[in-house]
Design an enzyme around this catalytic site. Structure first.
Site, PDB file in Angstrom:
ATOM      1  N   THR A  46       0.797  -1.246  -0.070  1.00 33.32           N
ATOM      2  CA  THR A  46       0.102  -0.058  -0.003  1.00 33.32           C
ATOM      3  C   THR A  46       0.886   1.354   0.007  1.00 33.32           C
ATOM      4  OG1 THR A  46      -1.739  -1.163   1.154  1.00 33.32           O
ATOM      5  CG2 THR A  46      -1.793   1.162   1.253  1.00 33.32           C
ATOM      6  N   LYS A  75       3.243   4.536  18.076  1.00 36.95           N
ATOM      7  CA  LYS A  75       3.386   5.997  17.672  1.00 36.95           C
ATOM      8  C   LYS A  75       3.195   7.087  18.812  1.00 36.95           C
ATOM      9  CE  LYS A  75       0.540   4.741  13.574  1.00 36.95           C
ATOM     10  NZ  LYS A  75      -0.859   4.420  13.047  1.00 36.95           N
ATOM     11  N   GLY A  81       0.145   9.041   9.559  1.00 30.63           N
ATOM     12  CA  GLY A  81      -0.041   9.159   8.283  1.00 30.63           C
ATOM     13  C   GLY A  81       0.496  10.336   7.722  1.00 30.63           C
TER      14      GLY A  81
HETATM   15  N1  HSE Z   1      -2.825   0.515  10.731  1.00 31.86           N
HETATM   16  C1  HSE Z   1      -2.507   1.927  10.788  1.00 31.86           C
HETATM   17  C2  HSE Z   1      -3.664   2.901  11.249  1.00 31.86           C
HETATM   18  C3  HSE Z   1      -1.884   2.474   9.631  1.00 31.86           C
HETATM   19  O1  HSE Z   1      -4.705   2.166  11.037  1.00 31.86           O
HETATM   20  O2  HSE Z   1      -3.465   3.818  11.732  1.00 31.86           O
HETATM   21  C4  HSE Z   1      -0.928   3.783   9.603  1.00 31.86           C
HETATM   22  O3  HSE Z   1      -0.095   3.855  10.432  1.00 31.86           O
END
Ligand code: HSE
Length: 437
Positions: free
Chosen positions: A13, A203, A132
């Site tokens: 992706t 994160k 993101g």
């Molecule tokens: N799986 C993660 C989310 C992807 O849904 O935030 C982005 O880091």
């Protein structure tokens, strides 16, 4: 203009998104980087139909990319912490700059990988690892560098936020929404990382290190996922004027240490962050000069994440082409390695929040007052209360309460006493509440 060659490892992706964004926006990307960025090598176990790689060299062995003497920047987009770690180490050892979107890798092994990068006078960049497309890493590292950060709180898992939003707005089932998040490419390869909070914990640890200037301490973060959130709690939260969000919170408590916690949280619906829905992420950062700031954007998905990956590529390529010394580059965690200080991470029992409690009580006189007495004896006050009428065929009624702010170990003791009452059925459901002011 000088040419800078990049090698992309992984064409899933994010890898395909990165390839396509570079191809589509190449002119302006090059103008910003002040060099010619060329995708010269791709390492991928299989092709991706979303990507027309044309005449770019493609190797099935991803380790051929860092070994390629033509490649200046290795972009690691395979994910995970085993092969990805070996790949990043191989690249750094060969004097290649690395760009990664891999939050697990940075959160769990960042300390040693940053040292390895410094040893080889190269950089390891990770803007795409958190939230993101939101440039929150550079905001913390550079944009807010004047500030002492007091706290930050974020919706930092897109999949989890998508699930909670769909459950609330469309009354959809948890598993059904999760399957859609997987189909849309939002979820992790192992979606328990999303729903059990592991991804958000990765994160949060990164954000906290950037905010407070401390080494990464993934093993210290408290982590609770959304898998046990029931539609009924989403509904009661609504009735009380709150939204349930999966939040990562890092807070500096003067003289004590740092709270580092990920858990479902009730937030007053009037707060901007409570209205961040779907796959969108948001991070609230409170600095002692700037005050509160809110960063918002898509938290997952091919091109939003690619946007962050490419921003790292542009910065590194510009530095490379301009021959900037590593001293001129911003340190990995925003502070020089020498300035990073270990901080005490407080156990969750020391965290202070308000609470949402849902108790199933027998429909008998005195049931409510016994609970109120336990809370009052513990110095906990009830700020709001909902008590429903019993259904004809049910012997218990739900009692929903919001408390004032209280240290977690105190509410734990009170909950234990409430659960021991003979008028209480089953476990007390508790969700932390934050006003985020
Ligand atoms: N799986 C993660 C989310 C992807 O849904 O935030 C982005 O880091």
């Amino acid at each position: 203009m000088k040419r800078v060659n990049i090698g992309i490892c992984g064409l899933g992706t994010v890898g395909s998104g990165t390839f396509n964004v570079i191809r589509r926006n190449l002119d302006q990307i090059n103008a910003r980087a002040q060099c010619d960025i060329v995708i010269s090598h791709i390492g991928a176990r299989r092709d991706n139909p979303n990507c027309d790689t044309g005449d770019v060299k493609v190797s099935r062995d991803i380790f051929a990319v860092p070994a390629d003497p033509e490649v200046h920047i290795v972009v690691e987009l395979i994910g995970g912490t085993t092969v990805a770690k070996e790949l990043v180490e191989a690249a750094l050892r060969q004097g290649k700059h690395v760009v990664t979107a891999n939050k697990a890798l940075i959160a769990e092994f960042g300390n040693e990988l940053f040292s390895l990068a410094a040893e080889h006078d190269v950089t390891l960049s990770y803007e795409a690892a958190v939230a993101g497309g939101i440039p929150i890493i550079s905001a913390l590292r550079e944009g807010l560098s004047a500030n002492k950060i007091e706290w930050l709180a974020g919706i930092i898992n897109g999949t989890g936020n998508f699930i909670l939003t769909e459950m609330r707005d469309k009354k959809r089932e948890f598993d059904d929404v999760l399957a859609e998040a997987q189909a849309l490419g939002y979820a992790e390869a192992d979606p328990t990382f999303d729903v059990e909070g592991i991804d958000a914990a990765h994160k949060l640890v990164i954000l906290a290190s950037l905010a407070f200037g401390m080494p990464l301490q993934y093993d210290k973060v408290f982590c609770e996922g959304i898998s046990r959130i029931k539609p009924v709690d989403v509904e009661y939260a609504n009735q009380l004027g709150y939204r349930i969000k999966h939040l990562g919170v890092a807070r500096h408590i003067e003289g004590k240490g740092i709270e580092l916690r990920v858990h479902p949280t009730l937030i007053p619906e009037s707060r901007l962050i409570a209205n961040v829905d779907g796959v969108m992420n948001a991070v609230l950062v409170k600095g002692n000069a700037v005050g509160p700031t809110l960063f918002y954007g898509a938290g997952a998905g091919a091109e939003p994440t690619a946007s962050a990956v490419v921003s790292d590529i542009v910065r590194v390529a510009r530095n490379l082409a301009g021959k900037a010394s590593s001293l001129a580059m911003v340190p990995s965690l925003g502070f020089s390695e020498r300035a990073l200080q270990d901080e005490t991470i407080l156990p969750i029992t020391e965290a202070e929040t308000a609470y949402y409690l849902r108790v199933s009580v027998e429909d008998k006189p005195g049931a409510l007052s016994r609970i109120a007495q336990i809370l009052s004896d513990a110095g906990i006050s009830i700020e709001a209360l909902i008590q429903k009428e019993p259904h004809e065929d049910e012997e218990t009624v739900p009692l929903i309460m919001l408390t004032n702010r209280v240290v977690e170990k105190r509410i734990n003791a009170a909950i234990e006493s409430i659960e021991a009452l003979d008028t209480v059925d089953g476990d007390v459901v508790r969700i932390r509440v934050e006003s985020l002011k």
